[in-house]
Scaffold this active site. Structure first.
Site, mmCIF file in Angstrom:
data_model
loop_
_atom_site.group_PDB
_atom_site.id
_atom_site.type_symbol
_atom_site.label_atom_id
_atom_site.label_comp_id
_atom_site.label_asym_id
_atom_site.label_seq_id
_atom_site.Cartn_x
_atom_site.Cartn_y
_atom_site.Cartn_z
ATOM 1 N N ASP A 228 0.886 -1.153 0.000
ATOM 2 C CA ASP A 228 0.000 0.000 0.000
ATOM 3 C C ASP A 228 0.931 1.211 0.000
ATOM 4 O OD1 ASP A 228 -2.061 1.781 0.060
ATOM 5 O OD2 ASP A 228 -3.147 0.824 1.701
HETATM 6 C C1 BGC Z 1 -4.938 3.304 -0.030
HETATM 7 C C2 BGC Z 1 -5.027 2.286 -1.150
HETATM 8 C C3 BGC Z 1 -4.808 2.975 -2.456
HETATM 9 C C4 BGC Z 1 -3.458 3.669 -2.443
HETATM 10 C C5 BGC Z 1 -3.136 4.389 -3.727
HETATM 11 C C6 BGC Z 1 -3.675 4.145 -0.103
HETATM 12 O O1 BGC Z 1 -3.767 5.211 0.771
HETATM 13 O O2 BGC Z 1 -4.996 2.653 1.206
HETATM 14 O O3 BGC Z 1 -6.265 1.647 -1.131
HETATM 15 O O4 BGC Z 1 -4.902 2.055 -3.515
HETATM 16 O O5 BGC Z 1 -3.461 4.624 -1.398
HETATM 17 O O6 BGC Z 1 -3.902 5.519 -3.874
#
Ligand code: BGC
Length: 759
Positions: A228
């Site tokens: 993530d």
């Molecule tokens: C989120 C993810 C997301 C990623 C990219 C993170 O803050 O938890 O779900 O895909 O950012 O934007």
């Protein structure tokens, strides 16, 4: 594979290390000299959120179709529809030059307060797994990848970057992992995104057991694990833990840290090569999909409307719906003008266009007169003037349509909700309007449950319209006017009160520890076990017709776990309009060594039926439908015994139950150990056979006449003293055997050796 190996052999150590860290926020690092292109990512999950950057600064996101969010899509219980939605999302990725869509989100709805629940499917791992697999298969069928997220146990937003989810093994295996497992095994996502949080004290981004032992080795995941955004703390530890690609980049120092770790021998180059191989395989696969083709925006808008109408759930209807040609309709509520279509955070899509509820109503209302007033604003103010105005409109109308949406800031990534309440003004408004106009329909927009006890009795009907996506307004109109017969069923329980929620005493944790104290009892598993009333149960949803269930059949009344069984039932549409019914099959284990929930969903079918039509719903139940995870054996086990197969229209509307006998073919090792009690020894067939001669010998040496005391059954004799039964065998022997040359401990060790030889 040959090609990949050759390619990896041509890469320098620096290039390999760089390949495992993004080049920027949204792409991998290319290797131009070897013709290795970039792989690009965009959020997900309910629309493509392609970020536009200018000189490294985000200036916006490109418009794309905003489909309903996962709470709504899961409530459709329609795996084919979700597959079609996945295909449409892939077409938009292709048009926007996106290789991998960051979704679906498959975390369990442990608490109704989780700020991102709108992005997740269900409180039930079976339903969530089916939905996720279908979504992934849909997207990937078009040559676009997915990222199954957030792996694992990211079930709240509070302190998501640091909190340790403390989950026992059984709970993890039965509740928090199976949806991921199903999606990985059935749909082979190109990537899996690790969670931010720790799982049992180890960050998910460096959790070898989770990422390597379970995901890659046990489940056979062949794609790559992506972090993530910002979830990696120590690059080398994460690589060792199975995290292949760190996002976002660039991070030159981390690339160098990997290079140095390989040079110093701290990190095996084979581990780096495995990560590179996994990433490269997907990079090359994605490159095979030609990008740039435009998609049919109108068709996707229509699909978004269809999905919204399939996922909306009719919660209450005293017969007022579908509307029967009212002449004067009062439309109240600011969300009738400014619809609530999605939640906040990384999933936020810039919609291509947003239909207005009021306009969509007018289109279907013909020449009926619609009057509108706002009713509430997006803040906490109580405005009696607005309420009085709404009451005036309602009193003059034949029917009132009251649009109530949660404030747009309430449900979002990065924080959790504090309560399940509507705003005080909204509650006061509903009460006043329904008192003045009994023919009032409440249309709710929210991503997760709200409590309704204060006002629901006054409403003639309640439609849960969720975060309905850009075309949801039309779906509401379709349902209200009966163009579409509602068929959605709740994928999560609506509790009566927040304090009833199973996780409530362990949410959101303390001192960065989050104890999953309710264990396997989440959602309906908990409410059923506690025999608690709920506002609306899991699987519940009304229709404009009624369905009769008949002719239930189970293919065998006794069967083995390897054979499994097929359950079927006929469903007849008894009403005057076509409709769809979700037939749900639950399993209840009558007796098990470890406690189990009163029922668990193991299959479902959505049927479409014309008036008077009958169709058969058929569900296959394989071994896993009867099994539970036994932490002692560290595996899924089936036990001999009786199971009830429950077929229902919701988790609390079981229409048929049939008891069947399962015969387990599993040969399990004995779990007896030094601490096992007399009861454990007698319960274990191998233990019993080793214990009995020892016992008889002891009794003979003591000159005790067993038959004279309790008959010849040793168990009966011993059960006469509960005290003995609860004693560890070594302690029992200590009391009984004073003259033996062996100590009780030695005797037990010898007996354990004999038991294990019989395994
Ligand atoms: C989120 C993810 C997301 C990623 C990219 C993170 O803050 O938890 O779900 O895909 O950012 O934007």
């Amino acid at each position: 594979m040959e090609n990949l190996t050759e390619l990896i052999n041509k890469m320098t150590l620096e290039e390999k290390a760089a390949m495992c860290i993004g080049a920027n926020s949204w792409t991998t690092t290319p290797v131009d000299r070897l013709g290795i292109p970039v792989l690009s990512f965009s959020d997900g999950p309910h629309g493509v959120r392609k970020v536009v950057e200018n000189n490294g600064k985000v200036t916006g996101t490109i418009p794309a179709t905003c489909f309903p969010t996962a709470s709504c899509t899961a409530s459709s219980w329609d795996v084919d529809l979700i597959h079609t939605m996945g295909q449409a999302l892939a077409e938009e990725c292709i048009a926007l030059n996106v290789d991998v869509l960051l979704g679906p989100g498959t975390n369990m709805k442990r608490s109704p307060l989780c700020g991102r629940n709108f992005e997740y499917f269900s409180e039930d791992p079976y339903l969530a797994g089916q939905m996720a697999a279908s979504f992934i298969n849909g997207v990937q069928s078009k040559g676009v990848g997915t990222s199954l997220k957030h792996f694992a146990a990211n079930n709240q937003e509070t302190r998501r970057m640091t909190v340790s989810a403390e989950i026992d093994e059984r709970t993890l295996r039965e509740i928090y992992l199976p949806a991921f497992e199903t999606a990985v095994k059935k749909a082979h996502p190109w990537t899996v995104m690790c969670a931010y949080n720790k799982l049992n004290r180890v960050y998910a981004s460096e959790n070898h057991r989770l990422l390597v032992d379970i995901l890659k080795n046990e489940w056979g995941f062949e794609g790559f694990v992506i972090s993530d955004w910002g979830a990696v703390h120590h690059r080398v530890t994460a690589l060792k833990g199975g995290l292949d690609l760190e996002m976002p980049g660039p991070r030159e120092r981390r690339v160098m840290a990997v290079v140095e770790a390989v040079r110093s021998g701290e990190l095996s180059e084979a581990v780096l090569d495995d990560a590179v191989r996994r990433i490269l395989r997907i990079v090359l696969k994605a490159a095979e999909t030609l990008k740039g083709d435009p998609y049919d925006q109108a068709a996707h808008h229509a699909l978004a409307r269809r999905i919204a109408s399939e996922g909306m759930v009719l919660l209450k209807n005293n017969g007022i719906l579908p509307l029967r040609n009212p002449r004067n309709i009062a439309v109240i509520g600011s969300s009738a003008k400014d619809p609530y279509i999605e939640g906040g955070g990384s999933s936020h899509v810039n919609p291509i266009k947003v239909d207005g509820p009021l306009e969509e109503l007018q289109k279907l209302a013909g020449d009926a007169r619609l009057s509108y007033t706002e009713g509430y604003t997006d803040d906490d103010r109580i405005d009696q003037g607005m309420i009085d105005e709404a009451v005036k409109h309602s009193s003059n109308a034949d029917v009132t349509l009251l649009y109530i949406a949660l404030p747009k800031t309430k449900e979002s990534e990065e924080y959790d909700r504090a309560d399940l309440d509507l705003r005080p003004q909204q509650v006061a408004l509903i009460k006043a309007v329904t008192a003045a106009q009994p023919d009032t329909v409440v249309i709710l927009n929210n991503g997760t449950p709200v409590v309704m006890s204060e006002w629901i009795d006054g409403a003639a009907a309640v439609l849960e319209a969720w975060m309905m996506g850009q075309a949801g307004a039309g779906a509401i109109a379709d349902i209200l006017f009966g163009k579409i017969n509602p068929s959605g069923k709740l994928a999560e329980t609506f509790p009566l009160r927040l304090v009833d929620a199973p996780s409530q005493l362990n949410f959101p944790g303390e001192n960065d520890k989050l104890r999953y104290g309710e264990g396997i009892f989440i959602g309906y598993r908990y409410y059923d076990a506690k025999e608690m009333p709920v506002l609306f149960p899991f699987g519940f949803g009304l229709s404009y017709t009624t369905f009769e269930y008949s002719n239930p059949k189970v293919s065998a009344s006794t069967f083995s776990d390897v054979e499994g069984v097929t359950v079927s039932i006929d469903v007849t549409n008894m009403g005057k309009v076509s409709g769809k019914e979700v037939v749900q099959v639950y399993v209840h284990d009558q007796k098990s060594e470890l406690s189990r929930p009163p029922k668990e969903l193991k299959g479902f079918v959505k049927l479409e039926l014309k008036p008077g039509e009958t169709k058969t719903a058929s569900v296959r139940l394989e071994s896993r439908a009867f099994a539970y995870y036994h932490p002692g054996y560290q595996r899924w086990i089936t036990e001999d015994g009786q199971f009830d197969i429950l077929i229902g229209a919701s988790s609390r509307d079981i229409r048929f139950s049939q008891t069947v006998s399962l015969q387990s073919t599993q040969v399990l090792p004995s779990l007896l150990n030094r601490d096992s009690t007399l009861r454990d020894w007698l319960d274990d067939p191998r233990g019993k056979s080793v214990f009995e001669p020892v016992y008889l010998q002891i009794m003979a040496e003591k000159g005790t006449d067993l038959d004279a005391e309790h008959g010849s059954d040793i168990r009966v004799t011993l059960e006469a003293s509960e005290y003995f039964m609860e004693l560890p065998l070594r302690d029992y022997l200590y009391f009984q055997v004073s003259t033996q040359s062996e100590s009780p401990e030695q005797l037990v060790e010898g007996m354990l050796t004999q038991v294990n030889q019989r395994n």
